[in-house]
Design an enzyme around this catalytic site. Structure first.
Site, PDB file in Angstrom:
ATOM      1  N   HIS E  14      -1.735   6.070   4.196  1.00  0.00           N
ATOM      2  CA  HIS E  14      -1.565   7.628   3.029  1.00  0.00           C
ATOM      3  C   HIS E  14      -2.439   7.556   2.049  1.00  0.00           C
ATOM      4  O   HIS E  14      -2.568   6.457   1.514  1.00  0.00           O
ATOM      5  CB  HIS E  14      -0.196   6.631   3.166  1.00  0.00           C
ATOM      6  CG  HIS E  14       0.455   6.036   1.720  1.00  0.00           C
ATOM      7  ND1 HIS E  14       1.418   6.479   1.053  1.00  0.00           N
ATOM      8  CD2 HIS E  14      -0.174   5.208   1.364  1.00  0.00           C
ATOM      9  CE1 HIS E  14       1.791   5.194   0.284  1.00  0.00           C
ATOM     10  NE2 HIS E  14       0.917   5.227   0.586  1.00  0.00           N
ATOM     11  N   CYS E  33      -2.462   4.872  -6.156  1.00  0.00           N
ATOM     12  CA  CYS E  33      -2.087   5.254  -5.098  1.00  0.00           C
ATOM     13  C   CYS E  33      -2.587   6.541  -4.112  1.00  0.00           C
ATOM     14  O   CYS E  33      -2.191   6.686  -3.623  1.00  0.00           O
ATOM     15  CB  CYS E  33      -0.587   5.038  -4.959  1.00  0.00           C
ATOM     16  SG  CYS E  33       0.351   3.855  -5.752  1.00  0.00           S
ATOM     17  N   HIS E  39      -5.441   4.778   1.246  1.00  0.00           N
ATOM     18  CA  HIS E  39      -5.285   3.456   1.690  1.00  0.00           C
ATOM     19  C   HIS E  39      -4.587   3.286   2.454  1.00  0.00           C
ATOM     20  O   HIS E  39      -3.790   4.298   3.064  1.00  0.00           O
ATOM     21  CB  HIS E  39      -4.890   2.712  -0.176  1.00  0.00           C
ATOM     22  CG  HIS E  39      -3.498   3.247  -0.393  1.00  0.00           C
ATOM     23  ND1 HIS E  39      -3.303   4.764  -1.228  1.00  0.00           N
ATOM     24  CD2 HIS E  39      -2.570   2.956  -0.539  1.00  0.00           C
ATOM     25  CE1 HIS E  39      -2.122   4.421  -1.829  1.00  0.00           C
ATOM     26  NE2 HIS E  39      -1.210   3.217  -1.014  1.00  0.00           N
ATOM     27  N   HIS E  41      -0.679   0.659   5.021  1.00  0.00           N
ATOM     28  CA  HIS E  41      -0.223  -0.520   4.842  1.00  0.00           C
ATOM     29  C   HIS E  41       0.101  -0.714   6.143  1.00  0.00           C
ATOM     30  O   HIS E  41       0.191  -0.297   7.396  1.00  0.00           O
ATOM     31  CB  HIS E  41       0.874  -0.129   3.770  1.00  0.00           C
ATOM     32  CG  HIS E  41       0.779   1.152   2.205  1.00  0.00           C
ATOM     33  ND1 HIS E  41       1.058  -0.723   1.793  1.00  0.00           N
ATOM     34  CD2 HIS E  41       0.939   1.652   1.901  1.00  0.00           C
ATOM     35  CE1 HIS E  41       0.450   0.274   0.197  1.00  0.00           C
ATOM     36  NE2 HIS E  41       0.589   1.546   0.375  1.00  0.00           N
ATOM     37  N   ASP E  79       2.463   5.070  14.084  1.00  0.00           N
ATOM     38  CA  ASP E  79       1.336   4.349  13.348  1.00  0.00           C
ATOM     39  C   ASP E  79      -0.066   4.516  13.658  1.00  0.00           C
ATOM     40  O   ASP E  79      -0.320   5.103  14.792  1.00  0.00           O
ATOM     41  CB  ASP E  79       1.703   2.698  14.603  1.00  0.00           C
ATOM     42  CG  ASP E  79       1.428   1.751  14.663  1.00  0.00           C
ATOM     43  OD1 ASP E  79       0.635   1.589  13.975  1.00  0.00           O
ATOM     44  OD2 ASP E  79       0.763   1.193  16.171  1.00  0.00           O
ATOM     45  N   HIS E  80      -1.042   3.448  13.297  1.00  0.00           N
ATOM     46  CA  HIS E  80      -2.518   3.961  13.609  1.00  0.00           C
ATOM     47  C   HIS E  80      -2.289   5.969  13.415  1.00  0.00           C
ATOM     48  O   HIS E  80      -3.969   6.334  13.042  1.00  0.00           O
ATOM     49  CB  HIS E  80      -2.753   3.665  14.587  1.00  0.00           C
ATOM     50  CG  HIS E  80      -3.534   2.113  14.882  1.00  0.00           C
ATOM     51  ND1 HIS E  80      -2.301   1.117  14.693  1.00  0.00           N
ATOM     52  CD2 HIS E  80      -4.443   1.372  14.190  1.00  0.00           C
ATOM     53  CE1 HIS E  80      -2.742  -0.323  14.395  1.00  0.00           C
ATOM     54  NE2 HIS E  80      -4.042   0.167  14.790  1.00  0.00           N
ATOM     55  N   GLU E 124       7.398  -1.457   2.451  1.00  0.00           N
ATOM     56  CA  GLU E 124       6.148  -0.591   1.780  1.00  0.00           C
ATOM     57  C   GLU E 124       4.729  -2.580   1.557  1.00  0.00           C
ATOM     58  O   GLU E 124       3.767  -2.505   2.263  1.00  0.00           O
ATOM     59  CB  GLU E 124       5.704  -0.306   1.079  1.00  0.00           C
ATOM     60  CG  GLU E 124       4.239   0.601   0.872  1.00  0.00           C
ATOM     61  CD  GLU E 124       4.341   1.697  -0.207  1.00  0.00           C
ATOM     62  OE1 GLU E 124       4.436   3.265  -0.206  1.00  0.00           O
ATOM     63  OE2 GLU E 124       4.103   1.110  -1.667  1.00  0.00           O
TER      64      GLU E 124
END
Lengths: 135, 135, 135, 135, 135, 135
Positions: E14, E33, E39, E41, E79-80, E124
């Site tokens: 994100h 950010c 980037h 998480h 996810d992914h 996070e």
């Protein structure tokens, strides 16, 4: 050479008991771990393999395939089972953490083609774990 | 009012099984958790009490005494035992995490003098826990 | 050969200070770790021993006896104490994590009969740990 | 000789993709890790150095200076960046955990004066990590 | 009433960016950010439901079915993937941890029949998490 | 309303001691926590604030600014210090975890503009923590 580790988990019952000993001797050595109706653990299993990095993939081994192998050959046979009663490859073996780690090594090493098994680390509680690197 | 939490741990075997149901129904609802020879967990128990801070000690409660009470009344009765077979206060109760948390509350609340029981949190695996705050 | 690790914990105060240096030099090298009134840590100690598995017990070593030895010889001397002032085997030694790990090795190796000390791992914070494998 | 480990963390995006392969082949090997718009991780980096303990300081290395070096040379270049697009020392390298660990080693070893780099351990998820000890 | 929590995990990319602002304003508020290439998480998601314990099962809810629902409705969509580009229920929403937790609540509450959604907790990093209890 | 939590850490020395009591009474109540030369902990501090989500940013509060405030007002005053001797806002207060959590609340609540302080959680060891929600 790079070392890659995959964690899997299983929940199992066991007791520590030597059938060639008296009840008193079992109690003296194993304490409450010898309780007749079993107790259990959330085991954490860390499988480490080693190998060269494939320049095409950047992988020592495909970690998802490695996870599938560990789940199919090890976790499905141990998870939600009784290590004293339900596991063919633990038959007649005292299910100590040490013996279980060695049995997992013996079972798993045949299923790794492109890399070499380096370590089986088995965590029984947050305070106790064993590592086996083969003979 | 301050809330103080003490963690204790125990390792136990259990299975989920309703004796008024058929084997098939147990299997359908509980899956591998119904396996006949039991499995087990490293349970983590977080007991939270609340109260005012005693100006003489800076304590809501002496956390070491609280730990002693939890160990004596709860942990020693559960640790290295079988929740289906060995625990008097779980007799005729399906040993789900929910029921175990409620039974621990019921057992423990009588032993706290200077503070009030606020929460029993019981962690079964790294992915599952329950909290009970009384009725 | 199997490696078995036992974790123990202790909470201690310390400061890093070289008495042959000036105050300014201590401050330049050790920074706030040299603060005169001490600070402290929750230390985690991982003792790893190695040996063959006894076929009678399934153990490299009885991990509960190992825990007792670590507690009696190490933890009771360090826990809730000041590493600069209260610990005989740290006398005249700067209580860095490195020096403390080495001192624990030296103290502990005499008390292990049936297995061999392999590693003293000492965790000072979640970001810093040292390992010592003997000389 | 004592081994000292410093943990640092960074959050980065990446995808696994071999540009000499077809889309289908990438999908077959890398699965959802090849998703075109990237995914990401909270990476944990454990840098282990080894050396003798300086009797003046009790240190293998000043762990705060070591942390500064790791942050300046590695973390600032990776954190909140995209491993496929933003990192000069990962240019034309598939950003697998294995390749990233090796690249971190290569980058970092030049900056350690008083001690020797022993291990780069890189944790991608709670279930997967790699370790590289140099060639 | 008992509260039951299920943990699931997903890895996503994100960036924080407000498209109605200038680049400079985004940089001033969101810092790194806002980096353009994203980037990512390892998110941990804790879903807490509450309800009475069913006397037939000992369950507030079947935690494995709850896990299946969370995986099917939430994890598989996140996810992914890239939270800015790939997720229908995050379209036109700044993918802060706060907004993502609220969106997960809105998406999930329709799929719980026998119990009530109590809390969406979204972690996070090891230093930052949010909790949302509905309006 | 969304709850956001920021974790910070500090390492400090302390002892539990009531100066109006005899040595024997201190020893009886506080045990080894009263040791004269102090001991210490790695404290973990979780600060939870609550508020509405700003539609411009997706934030309850800018968590990095929150972290700066916690570090400047709390952590820098406690970290690597002695809670009995070095901290102005703990003067004449027994540095129990309960009292320290309350003092942190009192100190911190003045510095939060756009959101409301909800909880100070202070973790002393892996087995003990307190939570304070204000009066």
């Amino acid at each position: 050479m790079v070392y890659l580790t995959r964690r899997e988990r299983f929940n199992a019952a066991h007791r520590l008991y030597n059938h060639t000993w008296s009840e008193a001797q079992n109690r003296a050595v194993f304490g409450k771990c010898a309780n007749p109706n079993f107790h259990g653990h959330n085991y954490e299993l860390f499988i480490t393999v080693k190998g060269n990095v494939d320049p095409e993939t950047g992988f020592v081994v495909n970690v998802h395939l490695l996870g599938e192998i560990i789940k199919r050959e090890i976790v499905e046979k141990l998870d939600h089972n009784n290590l004293n009663l339900d596991v063919d490859f633990m038959k007649d073996i005292i299910p100590s953490t040490e013996n279980l780690a060695k049995a997992i090594w013996k079972k798993l090493e045949n299923f790794l083609d492109d890399c070499e098994l380096h370590c089986v680390k088995l965590v029984e509680t947050e305070n106790i774990f064993v590592e086996y690197f083969g003979d």
